[in-house]
Design a protein around this motif. Structure first.
Motif, PDB file in Angstrom:
ATOM      1  N   ALA B  42       0.833  -1.205   0.000  1.00 30.22           N
ATOM      2  CA  ALA B  42       0.000   0.000   0.000  1.00 30.22           C
ATOM      3  C   ALA B  42       0.873   1.262   0.000  1.00 30.22           C
ATOM      4  O   ALA B  42       0.552   2.249  -0.665  1.00 30.22           O
ATOM      5  CB  ALA B  42      -0.914  -0.001   1.216  1.00 30.22           C
ATOM      6  N   GLU B  43       1.983   1.233   0.746  1.00 30.84           N
ATOM      7  CA  GLU B  43       2.900   2.379   0.763  1.00 30.84           C
ATOM      8  C   GLU B  43       3.508   2.583  -0.623  1.00 30.84           C
ATOM      9  O   GLU B  43       3.760   3.723  -1.043  1.00 30.84           O
ATOM     10  CB  GLU B  43       4.004   2.168   1.808  1.00 30.84           C
ATOM     11  N   GLU B  46       0.947   4.262  -2.824  1.00 28.09           N
ATOM     12  CA  GLU B  46       0.734   5.650  -2.426  1.00 28.09           C
ATOM     13  C   GLU B  46       1.489   6.614  -3.331  1.00 28.09           C
ATOM     14  O   GLU B  46       1.069   7.746  -3.529  1.00 28.09           O
ATOM     15  CB  GLU B  46       1.159   5.851  -0.963  1.00 28.09           C
ATOM     16  N   HIS B  47       2.606   6.173  -3.871  1.00 27.52           N
ATOM     17  CA  HIS B  47       3.399   7.037  -4.733  1.00 27.52           C
ATOM     18  C   HIS B  47       2.689   7.318  -6.057  1.00 27.52           C
ATOM     19  O   HIS B  47       3.059   8.253  -6.762  1.00 27.52           O
ATOM     20  CB  HIS B  47       4.769   6.412  -5.004  1.00 27.52           C
ATOM     21  N   GLN B  49      -0.844   7.256  -6.290  1.00 31.64           N
ATOM     22  CA  GLN B  49      -2.243   7.418  -5.912  1.00 31.64           C
ATOM     23  C   GLN B  49      -2.995   8.441  -6.753  1.00 31.64           C
ATOM     24  O   GLN B  49      -4.076   8.168  -7.254  1.00 31.64           O
ATOM     25  CB  GLN B  49      -2.259   7.825  -4.437  1.00 31.64           C
ATOM     26  N   GLU B  72      10.299   1.404  -1.320  1.00 35.49           N
ATOM     27  CA  GLU B  72       9.076   0.680  -0.975  1.00 35.49           C
ATOM     28  C   GLU B  72       9.061  -0.691  -1.648  1.00 35.49           C
ATOM     29  O   GLU B  72       8.609  -1.675  -1.055  1.00 35.49           O
ATOM     30  CB  GLU B  72       7.833   1.452  -1.415  1.00 35.49           C
TER      31      GLU B  72
ATOM     32  N   ASN D  32      -8.968   5.972  -8.566  1.00 36.79           N
ATOM     33  CA  ASN D  32      -8.130   6.632  -7.564  1.00 36.79           C
ATOM     34  C   ASN D  32      -8.710   6.493  -6.156  1.00 36.79           C
ATOM     35  O   ASN D  32      -7.978   6.288  -5.194  1.00 36.79           O
ATOM     36  CB  ASN D  32      -7.973   8.119  -7.891  1.00 36.79           C
ATOM     37  N   ALA D  36      -7.031   4.936  -2.820  1.00 37.91           N
ATOM     38  CA  ALA D  36      -6.906   5.695  -1.578  1.00 37.91           C
ATOM     39  C   ALA D  36      -7.507   4.920  -0.400  1.00 37.91           C
ATOM     40  O   ALA D  36      -6.943   4.889   0.694  1.00 37.91           O
ATOM     41  CB  ALA D  36      -7.563   7.054  -1.727  1.00 37.91           C
ATOM     42  N   ILE D  39      -5.220   2.159   0.610  1.00 37.59           N
ATOM     43  CA  ILE D  39      -4.050   2.703   1.305  1.00 37.59           C
ATOM     44  C   ILE D  39      -4.401   3.001   2.764  1.00 37.59           C
ATOM     45  O   ILE D  39      -3.645   2.669   3.681  1.00 37.59           O
ATOM     46  CB  ILE D  39      -3.514   3.955   0.573  1.00 37.59           C
ATOM     47  N   GLU D  40      -5.533   3.606   2.995  1.00 42.40           N
ATOM     48  CA  GLU D  40      -5.948   3.899   4.375  1.00 42.40           C
ATOM     49  C   GLU D  40      -6.226   2.612   5.157  1.00 42.40           C
ATOM     50  O   GLU D  40      -5.931   2.520   6.351  1.00 42.40           O
ATOM     51  CB  GLU D  40      -7.193   4.794   4.392  1.00 42.40           C
ATOM     52  N   GLU D  43      -3.009   1.480   6.412  1.00 45.56           N
ATOM     53  CA  GLU D  43      -2.531   2.300   7.529  1.00 45.56           C
ATOM     54  C   GLU D  43      -3.260   1.907   8.813  1.00 45.56           C
ATOM     55  O   GLU D  43      -2.685   1.947   9.904  1.00 45.56           O
ATOM     56  CB  GLU D  43      -2.732   3.794   7.213  1.00 45.56           C
TER      57      GLU D  43
END
Lengths: 138, 138, 138, 138
Positions: B42-43, B46-47, B49, B72, D32, D36, D39-40, D43
């Protein structure tokens, strides 16, 4: 051929030829490949979703389940190598550099048995902990 | 040493020594390692996104951003190799076997320029499509 | 009953009863629920994996595909509410507090048309950009 | 206002106004937004990454950690609602429909205390299991 005899370059080429042969480079924007990699990582996680940490270790001795996990891990690797191909990244170099960084961030003396700064040490080892001797985890 | 000179086994050993040296095997249940791998994936995503597919390709020519992506990707690889270590899986074998399966599922003749069965072919190529010649994608 | 008539509490109760009725609380450690949520988020992403941003918008007009997406979104919501139940978190309060924080981090005047600090403005609007008028994105 | 007093529509509107005010719809292609959200979700998982299932339950009693988790959960919810806004999906309807489907797939009588078909029942309850009485899980 096993891990001892296979280079990263050989596996990268395998992936590269597969993609090229199907004219799939057009779909392999780094954005899409990173999504695909994350999707496969989730499919890999799914095998351990409802298992306890200890049960997840027992998968190593369950041939059917282990084969399914191996397949998802392969998918993750394929997309990781596909991304390296798309961006021209040398994987071995990137891994070595990151391991150097990790060693500086987590000096062995300071982090032996601690997973991070927030890990302040063993809790009270009562019966409710997983029972690995001398360890806090299953 | 680059991908052409580095075997999977060498990178696996690098990861294995790091983990052993810090007595981290206790935290590396396959359940936890699969979580860690998904978090790093996921990180990595993110680049890309908020970038368009085309902009994500341009990252290859942006040294700072490319280095962050490489880091990453290295994290993803490290956890993939850590999982292989925990479960005793040979990565090269798993990847090769999966590529054979993929080739059977996606014969080149049938899937050239098509990402899957649901891909029925090029849409109307108007200005709103990303303009890569002869291709439908950026 | 629609979103205008349904409270967060009503949906949380729906999920809570389902879990309790099956004696599934034992599997719903926050660790497991967070994994499940991430897995469903990946399944949701899978519907857009190979689409261009523009094609992903067109899903709104494709009933079959839209229904599949709605189902994955529901799965994500269910696990999010399950986590709120396990940890005793009020979702509406958490969302409102985060939106206040977001507004401070992204003042409208400063970030109108910019997705973040790294977004320095429109690129050259040539044919290869997705063609939304006056916008840079599809 | 809490979950008992807040409708899904109210939270969707909060998100919608935030996005509109910043002219961010252009970045909110469903592709997108699904990225997102994933990704969250990762986290959120990160907070439980190295914890045992039991330790993850204890987060409910740790105010600082709980607040951090609440913030990530809010992020997940915001993007889920943003996706519903972009695609015109009614969340309450989707959740209710999916719960009906889930009840058919997992009849309570058949799946009480079993997380799925592959769950064949309690293992040998020795000290190495997490010690929750009468349950198999922490």
């Amino acid at each position: 051929m096993t891990d001892a005899e296979t280079t990263l370059a050989q596996l990268r080429q395998l992936v590269d030829e597969f993609v090229a042969e199907r004219d799939w480079r057009q779909f392999h924007s780094p954005k899409n490949v990173s999504m695909a990699l994350a999707i496969e990582a989730a499919e890999l996680m799914e095998h351990f979703q409802w298992l306890t940490p200890l049960e997840s270790r027992e998968v190593a001795a369950q041939p059917e389940k282990l084969a399914a996990v191996a397949e998802e891990l392969a998918d993750v690797l394929c997309y990781a190598l596909a991304l390296a191909n798309e961006l021209g990244l040398d994987v071995a170099t990137a891994v070595r550099q990151k391991m150097v960084k990790n060693a500086l961030k987590y000096p062995a003396d300071e982090f032996r048995g601690r997973y991070g700064p927030e890990d302040t040490g063993p809790k009270d080892l009562g019966p409710k902990d997983s029972g690995a001797e001398g360890k806090r985890r299953a």
